[in-house]
Design an enzyme around this catalytic site. Structure first.
Site, PDB file in Angstrom:
ATOM      1  N   TYR A  99       0.656  -1.305   0.019  1.00 33.69           N
ATOM      2  CA  TYR A  99       0.113   0.008   0.061  1.00 33.69           C
ATOM      3  C   TYR A  99       1.029   1.288  -0.063  1.00 33.69           C
ATOM      4  O   TYR A  99       1.695   1.410   0.858  1.00 33.69           O
ATOM      5  CB  TYR A  99      -1.133  -0.113   1.094  1.00 33.69           C
ATOM      6  CG  TYR A  99      -1.782   1.309   1.259  1.00 33.69           C
ATOM      7  CD1 TYR A  99      -2.528   1.558   0.438  1.00 33.69           C
ATOM      8  CD2 TYR A  99      -1.374   2.180   2.378  1.00 33.69           C
ATOM      9  CE1 TYR A  99      -3.065   3.033   0.765  1.00 33.69           C
ATOM     10  CE2 TYR A  99      -1.945   3.207   2.524  1.00 33.69           C
ATOM     11  CZ  TYR A  99      -2.907   3.701   1.582  1.00 33.69           C
ATOM     12  OH  TYR A  99      -3.465   4.902   1.700  1.00 33.69           O
ATOM     13  N   LYS A 195     -11.670   1.131   5.755  1.00 33.23           N
ATOM     14  CA  LYS A 195     -12.129   0.500   4.498  1.00 33.23           C
ATOM     15  C   LYS A 195     -13.516  -0.441   4.946  1.00 33.23           C
ATOM     16  O   LYS A 195     -14.482  -0.103   5.290  1.00 33.23           O
ATOM     17  CB  LYS A 195     -11.160  -0.169   3.923  1.00 33.23           C
ATOM     18  CG  LYS A 195      -9.794   0.454   3.741  1.00 33.23           C
ATOM     19  CD  LYS A 195      -9.851   1.634   2.938  1.00 33.23           C
ATOM     20  CE  LYS A 195      -8.713   2.778   3.070  1.00 33.23           C
ATOM     21  NZ  LYS A 195      -7.414   2.091   2.780  1.00 33.23           N
TER      22      LYS A 195
HETATM   23  C1  LIG Z   1      -6.296   2.582   3.004  1.00 39.48           C
HETATM   24  C2  LIG Z   1      -4.971   1.418   3.346  1.00 39.48           C
HETATM   25  C3  LIG Z   1      -4.107   1.564   4.358  1.00 39.48           C
HETATM   26  C4  LIG Z   1      -3.938   2.824   5.228  1.00 39.48           C
HETATM   27  O1  LIG Z   1      -5.145   3.169   5.949  1.00 39.48           O
HETATM   28  P1  LIG Z   1      -5.513   4.519   6.085  1.00 39.48           P
HETATM   29  O2  LIG Z   1      -6.935   4.400   7.317  1.00 39.48           O
HETATM   30  O3  LIG Z   1      -5.878   5.041   5.104  1.00 39.48           O
HETATM   31  O4  LIG Z   1      -4.569   5.187   7.035  1.00 39.48           O
HETATM   32  C5  LIG Z   1      -3.314   0.610   4.548  1.00 39.48           C
HETATM   33  N1  LIG Z   1      -3.489  -0.662   4.061  1.00 39.48           N
HETATM   34  C6  LIG Z   1      -4.217  -0.890   3.047  1.00 39.48           C
HETATM   35  C7  LIG Z   1      -4.433  -2.100   2.208  1.00 39.48           C
HETATM   36  C8  LIG Z   1      -5.154   0.227   2.599  1.00 39.48           C
HETATM   37  O5  LIG Z   1      -6.047   0.004   1.651  1.00 39.48           O
END
Ligand SMILES: *Cc1c(COP(=O)(O)O)cnc(C)c1O
Length: 374
Positions: A99, A195
């Site tokens: 990421y 997410k």
């Molecule tokens: C969005 C995401 C992150 C980071 O998370 P945040 O809540 O945006 O700080 C880390 N890993 C993956 C796979 C992501 O999709």
């Protein structure tokens, strides 16, 4: 308990004072002390512990089959807690398609503190060639973003554990409904709860889950409490609420994504589709071996043409909002290369889709008209 039951019961406690069936939101930052200095319920100050955060950590630990969890104010804060918990000078290995927000965090904030290599973690020879005496952590992310590449968690764990190295897995894309890295041997699981856990694109958070109370975990807890990047009671409440429907939402996302992937794969204007649930995925076997019940709701596809053609498709869609992020009930789409910046390796004709919970017929009809218009 099965995962649906855990999701509903492990994050809730009926209120002893009011008999409210749902745990109230405790906004108080501080808790009353007895004259003798003790605290009746163990709560002192909300940065250290709060009833809403405690139940969130409890339900997530159980969903992942762990013994404890630590919640943070974002996924990046959760990742950062792991890197801060390592001894300076430690070497870590991460995936070359990690990421990008976390890869950039390591490269920018941990330069001179940690040593790091970003490689194809799933390639055994490459992985072995990069392990050094001071390697203490291998980070995996599977399925990966945005190419939906898979890493064989069991294989990486076997290589790592033989050498006293721990394995952390970013399980954001899969969710514990489809993949439980701790059961496959991982030593730590991380989620961006922004997410699928939140699921409605309206809160930010991150969480780490451990299978044991070891030294690394004690250090992570210190980073959480002393560093203070903790989620608010309100955010914890909303997360606990959203988690109750996680298993059902995930199955809906996965069923829609599978059908959309199959539709796109046979479309003459589509060059290729990347989705772990397609038999054409080069690592479909790994997906089948370590994911159960579905392949989650993320897919990418390359249109025949260039960046311009891909952006034309975006401009025609009605139900897929052009936006970054993923995991919400609404479908999102984005031209990933332009998000990732100049050093991206993502193909310029690639579109990444977070498949939502709209009716699949509407989603396919929308794609049909957008692809038909280019
Ligand atoms: C969005 C995401 C992150 C980071 O998370 P945040 O809540 O945006 O700080 C880390 N890993 C993956 C796979 C992501 O999709």
């Amino acid at each position: 308990m099965k995962i649906e039951t855990i999701a509903i019961h492990a994050g809730n406690k009926t209120d002893a004072d009011t008999q409210a069936v749902i745990q109230p939101i405790i906004m108080s930052t501080t808790f009353k002390r007895e004259v003798d200095g003790s605290y009746a319920n163990g709560y002192i100050y909300s940065r250290s512990a709060n009833p809403n955060r405690q139940l969130l950590e409890n339900v997530v630990a159980k969903l992942e089959g762990g013994v404890d969890a630590a919640a943070f104010s974002s996924g990046n804060a959760a990742g950062m807690a792991v890197f801060q918990a390592l001894e300076p000078g430690t070497h870590i290995i991460g995936p070359d398609d990690m990421y990008h927000g976390l890869r950039n965090q390591i490269k920018t904030l941990f330069a001179g503190v940690l040593e790091f290599d970003f490689i194809d973690v799933n390639d055994e020879a490459t992985l072995l060639a990069h392990i050094k005496p001071n390697t203490k952590l291998i980070w995996v992310e599977t399925p990966s973003n945005p190419l939906l590449k898979l890493t064989d968690i069991r294989k990486v764990v076997a290589i790592a554990h033989e050498r006293g190295i721990k394995v952390a897995c970013d399980n954001t894309f899969a969710s514990p409904v489809f993949q439980q890295p701790l059961a496959l041997g991982a030593d730590l699981v991380m989620h961006s709860t922004t997410k699928y856990f939140g699921g409605h694109s309206d809160l930010m958070g991150g969480i780490l889950i451990t299978p044991k109370q070891d030294d690394l975990w004690q250090k992570i807890r210190q980073v959480q409490e002393m560093g203070g990047a903790v989620p608010s009671p309100m955010d914890c409440y909303y997360l606990v609420r959203s988690l109750k429907t996680l298993p059902y939402r995930m199955r809906g996302h996965a069923a829609n994504a599978q059908q959309l992937a199959e539709y796109l794969e046979q479309h003459p204007k589509v060059e290729r589709v990347m989705y772990p649930g397609l038999p054409s995925h080069p690592q479909h076997d790994i997906a089948k071996a370590q994911m159960t019940g579905g392949y989650s709701g993320m897919l990418s596809f390359c249109v025949k043409g260039d960046a311009q053609t891909a952006k034309q498709v975006l401009s025609k869609l009605k139900f897929f909002t052009i936006a970054t992020s993923l995991g919400g009930v609404e479908s999102l789409i984005e031209h990933r290369a332009s998000v990732e910046g100049p050093d991206t390796k993502t193909p310029f004709n690639l579109l990444r889709v977070s498949v939502g919970l709209e009716h699949i017929d509407d989603l396919i009809a929308d794609m049909e008209q957008a692809l038909g218009a280019i």
